[in-house]
Design a protein around this motif. Structure first.
Motif, PDB file in Angstrom:
ATOM      1  N   ILE A  15       0.790  -0.911   0.321  1.00  0.00           N
ATOM      2  CA  ILE A  15      -0.343   0.020  -0.423  1.00  0.00           C
ATOM      3  C   ILE A  15       1.174   1.299  -0.077  1.00  0.00           C
ATOM      4  O   ILE A  15       1.861   1.420   0.538  1.00  0.00           O
ATOM      5  CB  ILE A  15      -1.081  -0.017   1.498  1.00  0.00           C
ATOM      6  N   SER A  16       0.454   2.124  -0.645  1.00  0.00           N
ATOM      7  CA  SER A  16       0.870   3.374  -1.114  1.00  0.00           C
ATOM      8  C   SER A  16       1.012   4.490  -0.095  1.00  0.00           C
ATOM      9  O   SER A  16       0.326   3.806   1.332  1.00  0.00           O
ATOM     10  CB  SER A  16       0.983   4.163  -2.465  1.00  0.00           C
ATOM     11  N   TRP A  17       2.083   5.467   0.539  1.00  0.00           N
ATOM     12  CA  TRP A  17       2.055   5.959   1.841  1.00  0.00           C
ATOM     13  C   TRP A  17       0.778   6.901   1.707  1.00  0.00           C
ATOM     14  O   TRP A  17       0.138   6.873   3.451  1.00  0.00           O
ATOM     15  CB  TRP A  17       3.256   7.219   1.476  1.00  0.00           C
ATOM     16  N   SER A  18       0.359   7.540   0.591  1.00  0.00           N
ATOM     17  CA  SER A  18      -0.831   7.532   0.685  1.00  0.00           C
ATOM     18  C   SER A  18      -2.168   6.485   1.133  1.00  0.00           C
ATOM     19  O   SER A  18      -3.773   7.517   2.154  1.00  0.00           O
ATOM     20  CB  SER A  18      -1.780   7.947  -0.311  1.00  0.00           C
ATOM     21  N   GLY A  19      -2.347   5.571   1.102  1.00  0.00           N
ATOM     22  CA  GLY A  19      -3.176   4.822   0.972  1.00  0.00           C
ATOM     23  C   GLY A  19      -3.689   4.275  -0.457  1.00  0.00           C
ATOM     24  O   GLY A  19      -4.765   3.700  -0.111  1.00  0.00           O
ATOM     25  N   GLY A  20      -4.155   5.419  -1.024  1.00  0.00           N
ATOM     26  CA  GLY A  20      -4.616   5.664  -2.433  1.00  0.00           C
ATOM     27  C   GLY A  20      -4.360   4.573  -3.887  1.00  0.00           C
ATOM     28  O   GLY A  20      -5.068   4.208  -4.440  1.00  0.00           O
ATOM     29  N   SER A  21      -3.528   3.781  -3.665  1.00  0.00           N
ATOM     30  CA  SER A  21      -3.181   2.866  -3.713  1.00  0.00           C
ATOM     31  C   SER A  21      -3.115   1.389  -3.153  1.00  0.00           C
ATOM     32  O   SER A  21      -1.864   1.598  -2.666  1.00  0.00           O
ATOM     33  CB  SER A  21      -1.578   3.136  -4.799  1.00  0.00           C
ATOM     34  N   THR A  22      -3.082  -0.154  -4.010  1.00  0.00           N
ATOM     35  CA  THR A  22      -3.058  -0.750  -3.581  1.00  0.00           C
ATOM     36  C   THR A  22      -2.577  -1.989  -4.017  1.00  0.00           C
ATOM     37  O   THR A  22      -2.745  -1.680  -5.297  1.00  0.00           O
ATOM     38  CB  THR A  22      -4.056  -1.150  -2.765  1.00  0.00           C
ATOM     39  N   TYR A  23      -1.667  -2.467  -4.030  1.00  0.00           N
ATOM     40  CA  TYR A  23      -0.896  -4.287  -5.031  1.00  0.00           C
ATOM     41  C   TYR A  23      -1.205  -5.731  -4.518  1.00  0.00           C
ATOM     42  O   TYR A  23      -1.248  -5.286  -3.017  1.00  0.00           O
ATOM     43  CB  TYR A  23      -0.124  -3.616  -5.054  1.00  0.00           C
ATOM     44  N   TYR A  24      -1.698  -6.288  -5.103  1.00  0.00           N
ATOM     45  CA  TYR A  24      -1.265  -7.702  -4.773  1.00  0.00           C
ATOM     46  C   TYR A  24      -1.442  -9.105  -5.198  1.00  0.00           C
ATOM     47  O   TYR A  24      -1.086  -8.908  -6.967  1.00  0.00           O
ATOM     48  CB  TYR A  24      -2.806  -7.898  -4.367  1.00  0.00           C
ATOM     49  N   ALA A  25      -0.333  -9.917  -4.797  1.00  0.00           N
ATOM     50  CA  ALA A  25      -0.451 -11.601  -5.477  1.00  0.00           C
ATOM     51  C   ALA A  25      -1.341 -11.471  -6.121  1.00  0.00           C
ATOM     52  O   ALA A  25      -2.427 -11.865  -5.243  1.00  0.00           O
ATOM     53  CB  ALA A  25       0.928 -11.947  -4.999  1.00  0.00           C
ATOM     54  N   ASP A  26      -1.485 -12.257  -7.407  1.00  0.00           N
ATOM     55  CA  ASP A  26      -2.479 -12.300  -7.979  1.00  0.00           C
ATOM     56  C   ASP A  26      -3.094 -14.714  -6.881  1.00  0.00           C
ATOM     57  O   ASP A  26      -4.222 -13.820  -7.144  1.00  0.00           O
ATOM     58  CB  ASP A  26      -2.102 -13.604  -9.397  1.00  0.00           C
ATOM     59  N   SER A  27      -1.799 -14.356  -6.040  1.00  0.00           N
ATOM     60  CA  SER A  27      -2.331 -15.655  -5.350  1.00  0.00           C
ATOM     61  C   SER A  27      -3.654 -15.008  -4.332  1.00  0.00           C
ATOM     62  O   SER A  27      -4.250 -16.600  -3.568  1.00  0.00           O
ATOM     63  CB  SER A  27      -1.942 -16.613  -4.913  1.00  0.00           C
ATOM     64  N   VAL A  28      -3.849 -14.127  -3.811  1.00  0.00           N
ATOM     65  CA  VAL A  28      -4.214 -13.636  -2.475  1.00  0.00           C
ATOM     66  C   VAL A  28      -5.348 -12.287  -3.501  1.00  0.00           C
ATOM     67  O   VAL A  28      -5.922 -12.472  -2.317  1.00  0.00           O
ATOM     68  CB  VAL A  28      -3.523 -13.053  -1.224  1.00  0.00           C
ATOM     69  N   LYS A  29      -5.524 -12.161  -4.782  1.00  0.00           N
ATOM     70  CA  LYS A  29      -6.031 -11.270  -5.617  1.00  0.00           C
ATOM     71  C   LYS A  29      -7.633 -11.231  -5.252  1.00  0.00           C
ATOM     72  O   LYS A  29      -8.189 -12.446  -4.781  1.00  0.00           O
ATOM     73  CB  LYS A  29      -5.885 -11.126  -6.638  1.00  0.00           C
ATOM     74  N   GLY A  30      -8.475 -11.028  -4.318  1.00  0.00           N
ATOM     75  CA  GLY A  30      -9.603 -11.609  -4.852  1.00  0.00           C
ATOM     76  C   GLY A  30     -10.208 -11.388  -2.674  1.00  0.00           C
ATOM     77  O   GLY A  30     -11.050 -11.775  -2.228  1.00  0.00           O
ATOM     78  N   ARG A  31      -9.043 -12.319  -2.153  1.00  0.00           N
ATOM     79  CA  ARG A  31      -8.742 -12.679  -0.566  1.00  0.00           C
ATOM     80  C   ARG A  31      -8.774 -11.947   0.022  1.00  0.00           C
ATOM     81  O   ARG A  31      -8.985 -11.857   1.401  1.00  0.00           O
ATOM     82  CB  ARG A  31      -8.674 -14.338  -0.607  1.00  0.00           C
ATOM     83  N   PHE A  32      -7.790 -10.997  -0.304  1.00  0.00           N
ATOM     84  CA  PHE A  32      -6.721 -10.844   0.995  1.00  0.00           C
ATOM     85  C   PHE A  32      -7.240  -9.199   0.910  1.00  0.00           C
ATOM     86  O   PHE A  32      -6.870  -8.858  -0.477  1.00  0.00           O
ATOM     87  CB  PHE A  32      -5.337 -10.747   1.120  1.00  0.00           C
ATOM     88  N   THR A  33      -6.912  -8.211   2.088  1.00  0.00           N
ATOM     89  CA  THR A  33      -6.911  -6.770   1.685  1.00  0.00           C
ATOM     90  C   THR A  33      -6.460  -5.632   2.541  1.00  0.00           C
ATOM     91  O   THR A  33      -6.057  -6.872   4.286  1.00  0.00           O
ATOM     92  CB  THR A  33      -8.841  -5.959   2.211  1.00  0.00           C
ATOM     93  N   ILE A  34      -5.472  -4.542   2.078  1.00  0.00           N
ATOM     94  CA  ILE A  34      -4.459  -4.280   2.598  1.00  0.00           C
ATOM     95  C   ILE A  34      -5.148  -2.758   3.047  1.00  0.00           C
ATOM     96  O   ILE A  34      -5.444  -2.472   2.459  1.00  0.00           O
ATOM     97  CB  ILE A  34      -3.058  -4.326   1.826  1.00  0.00           C
ATOM     98  N   SER A  35      -4.847  -2.703   4.098  1.00  0.00           N
ATOM     99  CA  SER A  35      -5.296  -0.798   4.492  1.00  0.00           C
ATOM    100  C   SER A  35      -3.909  -0.573   5.274  1.00  0.00           C
ATOM    101  O   SER A  35      -3.469  -0.950   5.848  1.00  0.00           O
ATOM    102  CB  SER A  35      -7.078  -1.123   5.360  1.00  0.00           C
ATOM    103  N   ARG A  36      -4.198   0.793   5.759  1.00  0.00           N
ATOM    104  CA  ARG A  36      -3.786   0.995   6.742  1.00  0.00           C
ATOM    105  C   ARG A  36      -3.765   2.609   7.846  1.00  0.00           C
ATOM    106  O   ARG A  36      -5.083   3.500   7.068  1.00  0.00           O
ATOM    107  CB  ARG A  36      -2.694   2.129   6.144  1.00  0.00           C
ATOM    108  N   ASP A  37      -3.876   2.990   8.663  1.00  0.00           N
ATOM    109  CA  ASP A  37      -4.429   4.201   9.381  1.00  0.00           C
ATOM    110  C   ASP A  37      -2.633   4.668  10.082  1.00  0.00           C
ATOM    111  O   ASP A  37      -2.264   4.285  10.652  1.00  0.00           O
ATOM    112  CB  ASP A  37      -4.937   3.226  10.939  1.00  0.00           C
ATOM    113  N   ASN A  38      -3.348   5.264   9.482  1.00  0.00           N
ATOM    114  CA  ASN A  38      -2.310   6.686   9.568  1.00  0.00           C
ATOM    115  C   ASN A  38      -2.286   7.154  10.661  1.00  0.00           C
ATOM    116  O   ASN A  38      -1.288   7.751  11.796  1.00  0.00           O
ATOM    117  CB  ASN A  38      -1.322   7.035   8.863  1.00  0.00           C
ATOM    118  N   ALA A  39      -3.036   7.304  11.917  1.00  0.00           N
ATOM    119  CA  ALA A  39      -3.124   8.355  12.746  1.00  0.00           C
ATOM    120  C   ALA A  39      -3.107   7.372  13.950  1.00  0.00           C
ATOM    121  O   ALA A  39      -1.990   7.253  14.888  1.00  0.00           O
ATOM    122  CB  ALA A  39      -4.812   8.194  13.139  1.00  0.00           C
ATOM    123  N   LYS A  40      -2.910   5.583  13.599  1.00  0.00           N
ATOM    124  CA  LYS A  40      -2.578   4.896  14.704  1.00  0.00           C
ATOM    125  C   LYS A  40      -1.058   4.232  13.914  1.00  0.00           C
ATOM    126  O   LYS A  40      -0.477   3.084  15.202  1.00  0.00           O
ATOM    127  CB  LYS A  40      -3.362   3.936  14.744  1.00  0.00           C
TER     128      LYS A  40
END
Length: 118
Positions: free
Chosen positions: A51-76
């Motif tokens: 996930i990019s510094w802003s959270g605006g872009s995310t990237y996934y390996a094909d093996s996990v796409k649709g099953r895994f979700t990455i997110s970030r909380d910059n306040a935490k």
């Protein structure tokens, strides 16, 4: 002192879910891209999600796409990996890392074990 501390790993049955967390300290977290990488026994480390510094872009390996979700909380200063529909082949040690862009790691966590088994 830079620290990345993963948590949330464990044993889960196939088809189940887990959420991993990685708490960061000691650097300007919001300036960094964050990624999850895993290593299964006898295999090389494999990129899972980023996930990019802003959270605006995310990237996934094909093996996990649709099953895994990455997110970030910059306040935490925390990045998450929500893992659904887990499979036995997802069994690995999961590491988070931080760097100037996804795929470039300046800092690493110590890893957390995820085991998918019935």
């Amino acid at each position: 002192q830079v620290q990345l501390v993963e948590s949330g790993g464990g044993l889960v049955q196939p088809g189940g879910s887990l959420t991993l967390s990685c708490a960061a300290s000691g650097f300007i977290y919001s300036d960094y891209a964050l990624s999850w990488v895993r290593q299964a026994p006898g295999k090389e480390r494999e990129f899972v999600a980023g996930i990019s510094w802003s959270g605006g872009s995310t990237y996934y390996a094909d093996s996990v796409k649709g099953r895994f979700t990455i997110s970030r909380d910059n306040a935490k200063n925390t990045v998450y990996l929500q893992m659904n529909s887990l499979k036995a082949e997802d069994t690995a040690i999961y590491y988070c890392n931080a760097g100037p862009e996804v795929g470039v790691a300046d800092y690493w966590g110590q890893g957390t074990q995820v085991t998918v088994s019935s």
